[in-house]
Design a protein around this motif. Structure first.
Motif, PDB file in Angstrom:
ATOM      1  N   TYR A   1       0.693  -1.266   0.011  1.00 50.68           N
ATOM      2  CA  TYR A   1      -0.105   0.008  -0.137  1.00 50.68           C
ATOM      3  C   TYR A   1       0.822   1.319  -0.070  1.00 50.68           C
ATOM      4  N   GLU A   2       2.004   1.418   0.789  1.00 46.32           N
ATOM      5  CA  GLU A   2       2.681   2.421   0.780  1.00 46.32           C
ATOM      6  C   GLU A   2       3.776   2.833  -0.556  1.00 46.32           C
ATOM      7  N   LYS A   3       3.598   1.834  -1.263  1.00 42.54           N
ATOM      8  CA  LYS A   3       4.210   1.786  -2.706  1.00 42.54           C
ATOM      9  C   LYS A   3       3.201   1.969  -3.909  1.00 42.54           C
ATOM     10  N   GLU A   4       1.956   2.436  -3.475  1.00 43.60           N
ATOM     11  CA  GLU A   4       0.994   2.461  -4.622  1.00 43.60           C
ATOM     12  C   GLU A   4       0.642   4.238  -4.548  1.00 43.60           C
ATOM     13  N   LEU A   5       0.409   4.807  -5.600  1.00 45.26           N
ATOM     14  CA  LEU A   5       0.033   6.050  -5.630  1.00 45.26           C
ATOM     15  C   LEU A   5      -1.636   6.238  -5.393  1.00 45.26           C
ATOM     16  N   SER A   6      -1.860   7.293  -5.112  1.00 47.16           N
ATOM     17  CA  SER A   6      -3.511   7.634  -5.159  1.00 47.16           C
ATOM     18  C   SER A   6      -3.751   7.651  -6.358  1.00 47.16           C
ATOM     19  N   PRO A   7      -5.100   7.427  -6.740  1.00 49.61           N
ATOM     20  CA  PRO A   7      -5.798   7.805  -8.244  1.00 49.61           C
ATOM     21  C   PRO A   7      -5.350   9.078  -8.618  1.00 49.61           C
TER      22      PRO A   7
ATOM     23  N   PRO B   1      27.778  11.391   3.755  1.00 50.08           N
ATOM     24  CA  PRO B   1      26.451  12.035   3.074  1.00 50.08           C
ATOM     25  C   PRO B   1      25.503  11.215   3.723  1.00 50.08           C
ATOM     26  N   GLU B   2      24.221  11.591   3.481  1.00 48.73           N
ATOM     27  CA  GLU B   2      23.098  11.099   3.950  1.00 48.73           C
ATOM     28  C   GLU B   2      22.597   9.856   3.465  1.00 48.73           C
ATOM     29  N   ASN B   3      23.257   9.226   2.332  1.00 43.33           N
ATOM     30  CA  ASN B   3      22.695   7.920   1.588  1.00 43.33           C
ATOM     31  C   ASN B   3      23.809   7.571   0.729  1.00 43.33           C
ATOM     32  N   ASN B   4      23.286   6.563  -0.095  1.00 42.35           N
ATOM     33  CA  ASN B   4      24.295   6.127  -1.115  1.00 42.35           C
ATOM     34  C   ASN B   4      23.229   5.634  -2.378  1.00 42.35           C
ATOM     35  N   ALA B   5      23.914   5.606  -3.548  1.00 40.50           N
ATOM     36  CA  ALA B   5      23.181   5.266  -4.692  1.00 40.50           C
ATOM     37  C   ALA B   5      22.501   3.868  -4.929  1.00 40.50           C
ATOM     38  N   ILE B   6      23.314   2.871  -4.509  1.00 42.96           N
ATOM     39  CA  ILE B   6      22.621   1.657  -4.358  1.00 42.96           C
ATOM     40  C   ILE B   6      21.427   1.454  -3.498  1.00 42.96           C
ATOM     41  N   ASP B   7      21.487   1.798  -2.296  1.00 44.92           N
ATOM     42  CA  ASP B   7      20.289   1.817  -1.328  1.00 44.92           C
ATOM     43  C   ASP B   7      19.101   2.411  -1.791  1.00 44.92           C
ATOM     44  N   MET B   8      19.287   3.847  -2.449  1.00 44.28           N
ATOM     45  CA  MET B   8      18.463   4.514  -3.070  1.00 44.28           C
ATOM     46  C   MET B   8      17.594   3.892  -4.264  1.00 44.28           C
ATOM     47  N   VAL B   9      18.370   3.446  -5.166  1.00 46.61           N
ATOM     48  CA  VAL B   9      17.773   2.923  -6.382  1.00 46.61           C
ATOM     49  C   VAL B   9      17.152   1.794  -5.986  1.00 46.61           C
ATOM     50  N   THR B  10      17.596   0.824  -4.982  1.00 48.63           N
ATOM     51  CA  THR B  10      16.892  -0.180  -4.737  1.00 48.63           C
ATOM     52  C   THR B  10      15.637   0.135  -4.045  1.00 48.63           C
ATOM     53  N   ALA B  11      15.343   1.057  -3.075  1.00 49.18           N
ATOM     54  CA  ALA B  11      14.335   1.359  -2.561  1.00 49.18           C
ATOM     55  C   ALA B  11      13.193   2.103  -3.313  1.00 49.18           C
ATOM     56  N   MET B  12      13.831   2.830  -4.628  1.00 47.70           N
ATOM     57  CA  MET B  12      12.923   3.233  -5.547  1.00 47.70           C
ATOM     58  C   MET B  12      12.304   2.069  -6.477  1.00 47.70           C
ATOM     59  N   GLY B  13      12.846   0.765  -6.247  1.00 46.61           N
ATOM     60  CA  GLY B  13      12.212  -0.012  -7.233  1.00 46.61           C
ATOM     61  C   GLY B  13      12.947  -0.113  -8.510  1.00 46.61           C
ATOM     62  N   CYS B  14      13.990   0.673  -8.742  1.00 49.09           N
ATOM     63  CA  CYS B  14      14.590   0.774 -10.147  1.00 49.09           C
ATOM     64  C   CYS B  14      16.059   0.126 -10.139  1.00 49.09           C
ATOM     65  N   GLU B  15      16.759   0.247 -11.282  1.00 54.45           N
ATOM     66  CA  GLU B  15      17.987  -0.141 -11.656  1.00 54.45           C
ATOM     67  C   GLU B  15      18.961   0.930 -11.825  1.00 54.45           C
ATOM     68  N   LEU B  16      20.162   1.053 -11.379  1.00 50.24           N
ATOM     69  CA  LEU B  16      21.052   1.820 -11.872  1.00 50.24           C
ATOM     70  C   LEU B  16      21.522   1.627 -13.258  1.00 50.24           C
ATOM     71  N   LEU B  17      21.656   2.745 -13.914  1.00 52.03           N
ATOM     72  CA  LEU B  17      21.863   2.602 -15.387  1.00 52.03           C
ATOM     73  C   LEU B  17      23.694   1.766 -15.331  1.00 52.03           C
ATOM     74  N   THR B  18      23.776   0.914 -16.362  1.00 54.50           N
ATOM     75  CA  THR B  18      24.949   0.285 -16.672  1.00 54.50           C
ATOM     76  C   THR B  18      25.722   1.497 -17.656  1.00 54.50           C
ATOM     77  N   GLU B  19      27.031   1.325 -17.828  1.00 57.84           N
ATOM     78  CA  GLU B  19      27.752   1.744 -18.667  1.00 57.84           C
ATOM     79  C   GLU B  19      27.251   1.996 -20.018  1.00 57.84           C
ATOM     80  N   GLN B  20      26.661   0.801 -20.487  1.00 51.43           N
ATOM     81  CA  GLN B  20      26.122   0.570 -21.902  1.00 51.43           C
ATOM     82  C   GLN B  20      24.872   1.538 -21.857  1.00 51.43           C
ATOM     83  N   GLN B  21      23.822   1.305 -21.056  1.00 45.33           N
ATOM     84  CA  GLN B  21      22.733   2.274 -21.073  1.00 45.33           C
ATOM     85  C   GLN B  21      22.915   3.564 -21.108  1.00 45.33           C
TER      86      GLN B  21
END
Length: 191
Positions: free
Chosen positions: A7-13, A109-129
């Motif tokens: 529920y926390e990871k769903e947007l309202s209509p 710093p307050e955070n790190n890229a890997i934890d943030m991208v994971t929490a967002m449900g996304c992936e970090l870009l690769t060099e090729q991407q």
């Protein structure tokens, strides 16, 4: 517990409709990124997966300006990348990963890229991407973005990042514990 988490990871209509509107306008303004893709098909996929809408919203609210950059026919998935001109403002000044963050003795710093991208449900870009993104426009002319780092480099304490200068993509390295005001990270998401 899982129900609450979902529920926390769903947007309202209302939030969903607002995000769809923003994404549609961006899609229509940037047709060279996705010439052969039909917005109505993208939208129908989006509304079918609320958790992906939530992730796209996280990309949006942190300054990523996500947009469709491709379609994987074999997997029937649309591919979104952060398409903000510079590395997203809401994701800068972060170390590469938790190990890098914890290894800092001062001025963490307050955070790190890997934890943030994971929490967002996304992936970090690769060099090729990242290189593929640069074929769609000029990104990171003043900033840089962490990219996925191979395990053998990470095991030695390093991490990779890219930027675009002098008409070329440059791949660099730093200690994973480093962070800079002009370095963030870009996400990819498949829907």
């Amino acid at each position: 517990m899982n129900v609450t988490k979902r529920y926390e990871k769903e947007l309202s209509p209302e939030q969903s409709q607002e995000l769809i509107s923003v994404l549609k306008v961006r899609f229509e303004k940037n047709m060279p990124r996705h010439n052969d893709i039909n917005w109505a098909k993208v939208q129908s996929k989006l509304v079918a997966v609320p958790e992906k809408m939530w992730s796209l919203n996280e990309m949006e609210v942190t300054g990523g300006e996500p947009d469709v950059v491709g379609y994987d026919e074999a997997r029937d998935e649309y591919i979104f990348y952060d398409c903000s001109a510079e590395s997203p403002k809401g994701r800068r000044s972060v170390c590469y990963d938790r190990e890098g963050l914890e290894s800092r003795k001062k001025h963490k710093p307050e955070n790190n890229a890997i934890d943030m991208v994971t929490a967002m449900g996304c992936e970090l870009l690769t060099e090729q991407q990242y290189r593929a993104l640069q074929k769609l426009g000029d990104y990171d002319l003043k900033t840089s973005s962490w990219v996925q780092t191979p395990a053998d480099i990470r095991e030695r304490g390093g991490a990779l990042f890219c930027d675009f200068r002098f008409g070329h993509v440059f791949l660099y390295h730093n200690g994973a514990d480093s962070y800079y005001g002009a370095r963030g990270f870009r996400c990819s998401l498949r829907v």
